[in-house]
Design a protein around this motif. Sequence first.
Motif, PDB file in Angstrom:
ATOM      1  N   SER A  27       0.844  -1.186   0.000  1.00 61.83           N
ATOM      2  CA  SER A  27       0.000   0.000   0.000  1.00 61.83           C
ATOM      3  C   SER A  27       0.879   1.235   0.000  1.00 61.83           C
ATOM      4  O   SER A  27       1.931   1.263   0.639  1.00 61.83           O
ATOM      5  CB  SER A  27      -0.891   0.030   1.241  1.00 61.83           C
ATOM      6  OG  SER A  27      -1.851  -0.989   1.186  1.00 61.83           O
ATOM      7  N   THR A  29       1.624   5.046   1.000  1.00 70.95           N
ATOM      8  CA  THR A  29       1.305   6.001   2.055  1.00 70.95           C
ATOM      9  C   THR A  29       2.087   7.293   1.835  1.00 70.95           C
ATOM     10  O   THR A  29       3.083   7.313   1.109  1.00 70.95           O
ATOM     11  CB  THR A  29       1.680   5.461   3.457  1.00 70.95           C
ATOM     12  OG1 THR A  29       3.109   5.369   3.569  1.00 70.95           O
ATOM     13  CG2 THR A  29       1.057   4.091   3.710  1.00 70.95           C
ATOM     14  N   VAL A  79       0.858   8.781   9.263  1.00 69.53           N
ATOM     15  CA  VAL A  79       0.886   7.906   8.095  1.00 69.53           C
ATOM     16  C   VAL A  79      -0.480   8.004   7.433  1.00 69.53           C
ATOM     17  O   VAL A  79      -1.491   7.656   8.035  1.00 69.53           O
ATOM     18  CB  VAL A  79       1.198   6.450   8.487  1.00 69.53           C
ATOM     19  CG1 VAL A  79       1.087   5.534   7.271  1.00 69.53           C
ATOM     20  CG2 VAL A  79       2.580   6.361   9.116  1.00 69.53           C
ATOM     21  N   ASN A  80      -0.509   8.519   6.216  1.00 75.00           N
ATOM     22  CA  ASN A  80      -1.727   8.684   5.445  1.00 75.00           C
ATOM     23  C   ASN A  80      -1.786   7.586   4.394  1.00 75.00           C
ATOM     24  O   ASN A  80      -0.948   7.538   3.489  1.00 75.00           O
ATOM     25  CB  ASN A  80      -1.729  10.055   4.748  1.00 75.00           C
ATOM     26  CG  ASN A  80      -1.658  11.188   5.752  1.00 75.00           C
ATOM     27  OD1 ASN A  80      -2.670  11.595   6.286  1.00 75.00           O
ATOM     28  ND2 ASN A  80      -0.454  11.672   6.017  1.00 75.00           N
ATOM     29  N   ILE A  81      -2.753   6.686   4.507  1.00 75.73           N
ATOM     30  CA  ILE A  81      -2.897   5.570   3.575  1.00 75.73           C
ATOM     31  C   ILE A  81      -3.750   6.045   2.397  1.00 75.73           C
ATOM     32  O   ILE A  81      -4.897   6.456   2.578  1.00 75.73           O
ATOM     33  CB  ILE A  81      -3.538   4.353   4.264  1.00 75.73           C
ATOM     34  CG1 ILE A  81      -2.692   3.942   5.480  1.00 75.73           C
ATOM     35  CG2 ILE A  81      -3.676   3.199   3.268  1.00 75.73           C
ATOM     36  CD1 ILE A  81      -3.338   2.876   6.353  1.00 75.73           C
ATOM     37  N   SER A  90       0.676  10.917  -4.352  1.00 75.47           N
ATOM     38  CA  SER A  90       1.869  10.113  -4.119  1.00 75.47           C
ATOM     39  C   SER A  90       3.051  10.654  -4.909  1.00 75.47           C
ATOM     40  O   SER A  90       4.147  10.849  -4.366  1.00 75.47           O
ATOM     41  CB  SER A  90       1.603   8.657  -4.510  1.00 75.47           C
ATOM     42  OG  SER A  90       2.796   7.911  -4.461  1.00 75.47           O
ATOM     43  N   SER A 124      -5.694   7.975   8.345  1.00 73.47           N
ATOM     44  CA  SER A 124      -4.560   8.770   8.816  1.00 73.47           C
ATOM     45  C   SER A 124      -4.258   8.301  10.232  1.00 73.47           C
ATOM     46  O   SER A 124      -5.129   8.334  11.098  1.00 73.47           O
ATOM     47  CB  SER A 124      -4.887  10.264   8.800  1.00 73.47           C
ATOM     48  OG  SER A 124      -5.138  10.697   7.477  1.00 73.47           O
TER      49      SER A 124
END
Length: 167
Positions: A27, A29, A79-81, A90, A124
Motif C-alpha cells: 500500500s 502512504t 501515516v496517510n494511507i 503520491s 490517517s
Amino acid sequence: MTSSVQTPQDLSIQDQMKQAMRRLAASVTVITSRDQTRRYAMTATAVTSLSMDPPALLVCVNNENGIHNALGTGNGYCVNILFSDQQDISENCAWREKGENKFNLGDWRDGPEGLPYLANAQASIFCDTDGAHAYGSHTIFIGKVSKVISREEISPLIFLDGNYTGS
C-alpha cells in the motif's frame, strides 16, 4: 506450475534484492511530520504495524530525506494511507514537488500537535515517535499510535513492480 527462471548470478546482491522486492505489493502512504519552521511529506511503502498492545507502527526513512531530521529529533508523524485514485498525491510527495509545494495538492489539514494529515485519505494514523534504530542507509522509526481517522471505503493505491495499481 513452477517457473524455471532464476536470478542471474552476475547481478549484485543489491540488484537481486531490488528484483525480489518488485514482487512485493505494498500500500502507498504519505508520511508527514513537522518541525518548528516547516512541514514535511514523503511517499513511502516501507510502513507496517508493529504491535497492537500498545498500538504501534514503524516507518523506514532514508537518512537523506528531509523528513528524517524532523523525525530524528523526536517529532511525531502521521501515516496517510492513500486511495487508489490518489496517485497524483503520491507522485507529488515522492518526486514532483519539493518542500511546502508537496502540500499544494490534496486536502491537507492540521491534526494533533500541528501534524499535517490528508483529510481524504483512506486512513490517517498519528504517532508519537517512541524509538529509532539506524540501519544502513535508513532509520526505522517506531511510532506509538495516538489517534486514527479512518474512512469506510477501502480501495488502496498499490505499488507493485515499479508501477501503481488499484485494488
